[in-house]
Design an enzyme around this catalytic site. Structure first.
Site, PDB file in Angstrom:
ATOM      1  CG  ASP A 186      -2.149   0.838   1.093  1.00  0.00           C
ATOM      2  OD1 ASP A 186      -2.122   1.782   0.284  1.00  0.00           O
ATOM      3  OD2 ASP A 186      -3.138   0.584   1.794  1.00  0.00           O
ATOM      4  CG  HIS A 242      -6.166  -0.872   5.665  1.00  0.00           C
ATOM      5  ND1 HIS A 242      -5.161  -1.638   5.110  1.00  0.00           N
ATOM      6  CD2 HIS A 242      -6.248   0.223   4.875  1.00  0.00           C
ATOM      7  CE1 HIS A 242      -4.666  -1.032   4.037  1.00  0.00           C
ATOM      8  NE2 HIS A 242      -5.303   0.118   3.879  1.00  0.00           N
ATOM      9  CG  HIS A 259      -5.581   4.886   3.743  1.00  0.00           C
ATOM     10  ND1 HIS A 259      -4.408   4.978   3.037  1.00  0.00           N
ATOM     11  CD2 HIS A 259      -6.065   3.632   3.530  1.00  0.00           C
ATOM     12  CE1 HIS A 259      -4.193   3.834   2.401  1.00  0.00           C
ATOM     13  NE2 HIS A 259      -5.185   2.995   2.678  1.00  0.00           N
ATOM     14  CB  CYS A 300      -6.103   3.371  -3.025  1.00  0.00           C
ATOM     15  SG  CYS A 300      -6.797   2.483  -4.412  1.00  0.00           S
ATOM     16  CG  ASN A 325      -1.908   2.352   4.889  1.00  0.00           C
ATOM     17  OD1 ASN A 325      -1.380   2.332   3.795  1.00  0.00           O
ATOM     18  ND2 ASN A 325      -3.027   1.736   5.143  1.00  0.00           N
TER      19      ASN A 325
END
Ligand code: HMG
Ligand code: MG
Length: 299
Positions: free
Chosen positions: A17, A206, A208, A239, A248
């Protein structure tokens, strides 16, 4: 303070990522040095690369070389969107797959050129076969809170998509705030519900950190009983198909929070910063996480 877990597992997503959205082409050897330094820091579950179309995500086009040269250690996950990705990943020697689907149809169309339902139906036989062959399967559920195109996502829609993957027999759900629009209240509410509905699955959050609520969301999720978090060394990431979303939540900053709460991770913060040193010179933007900045000043 409600009771918090004593141990937490961090799943490092920096090499995947973190780097997938980076404009500069990073040499494969440098990515490998980053991965190996992260292993040295004690990160034993890691998304190391993805088997996606090189036309869509050029930065991940060296996944075969990464897998051929990686030092095998712990659980090394690779992202695979379809049968072609899984075939390539298996040929490269991967044994733990991360499939990914957005709750939002519009995001999913932008990300993998399919509706959410089409993706689920594509993945169903793939997951079935992977489980028959005893592979580890993680399902990444994007836009679980909010979609950059459709806005806020009703919680029931996210729970329903998660349920479909749990019923398919996946080992882990990684439930994602793709564009950093979650807040502590929404995080607590969703993860408490997920914990109650799916008590037997590995459940990972998860986040961001677009609006700098990542740490607050992690604290709220800890209170809901979550003990697994995807984090990215240096706060890298985003992304390419989620406009405006940044990296992240940073591994080193999460470590500081967890250490201050006496929660064990087995990960060494300074060694995470050393790993960031391996890629920092190649990136198109400076690393500005709190703990990496302090580490640099100490050096
Ligand atoms: P498509 O164009 O619809 O694919 O893309 P297709 O099936 O029509 O095939 C077109 C061409 O791509 C063909 O080649 C295929 O062979 C090839 P051609 O005949 O033109 O030479 N192809 C592939 N090549 C390599 N690997 C593959 C593959 N599949 C087809 N696996 C596709 C569909 C899914 C391939 C494309 O949309 C894609 O690769 N998307 C990747 C998107 C991506 O990687 N996004 C970032 C990861 S997700 C994320 O970051 C979110 C997450 O962090 C959680 C969160 O924060 O929300 C996990
Ligand atoms: Mg992500």
């Amino acid at each position: 303070m409600s009771s918090l877990p004593k141990n937490v597992t961090l799943i490092e997503v920096g090499p995947r990522d973190g780097l997938q959205n980076e404009k500069n082409s990073i040499p494969t050897d440098q990515k490998l040095a980053f991965i190996h330094a992260l292993q040295q820091a004690g990160l034993h579950e890691m998304e190391v690369t993805s088997f996606v179309s090189p036309k869509w995500v050029p930065q991940m086009s060296d996944s075969m070389e990464i897998m051929a040269n990686i030092r095998k250690q712990g659980r090394q996950l690779v992202l695979t969107p379809n049968a072609r990705g899984v075939e390539n990943a298996l040929r490269a020697g991967a044994d733990s797959m991360a499939v990914f689907v957005g709750v939002s149809d519009t995001f999913n169309q932008h990300n993998i050129n399919r509706t959410t339902e089409e993706s689920v139906e594509t993945l169903r036989p793939i997951i079935d076969q992977l489980k028959k062959d005893h592979h580890f399967v993680r399902a990444c559920i994007s836009t679980a809170f909010h979609c950059p195109y459709e806005g806020f996502i009703p919680q029931e829609q996210t729970l329903s998509l998660c349920r479909q993957f749990v019923d398919m027999g996946v080992d882990e759900l990684s439930v994602a705030d793709t564009d950093g629009m979650a807040n502590p209240l929404a995080s607590f509410t969703l993860f408490q519900e997920l914990k109650q509905q799916f008590p037997n699955i590995l459940l990972t959050a998860h986040f961001h950190d677009t609006r700098k609520l990542g740490l607050a969301n992690i604290y709220a999720s800890l209170q809901a009983g979550v003990d697994r978090f995807d984090t990215s060394a240096g706060g890298l990431g985003g992304c390419p198909f989620a406009p405006g979303a940044t990296g992240n939540v940073a591994t080193e900053d999460v470590l500081y929070l967890l250490e201050s709460l006496n929660i064990e991770t087995g990960v060494d913060m300074d060694k995470v910063c050393l790993a960031v040193d391996e890629v920092a010179p190649y990136l198109s933007r400076p690393i500005e996480t709190a703990m990496y900045n302090l580490y640099k000043r100490r050096k």
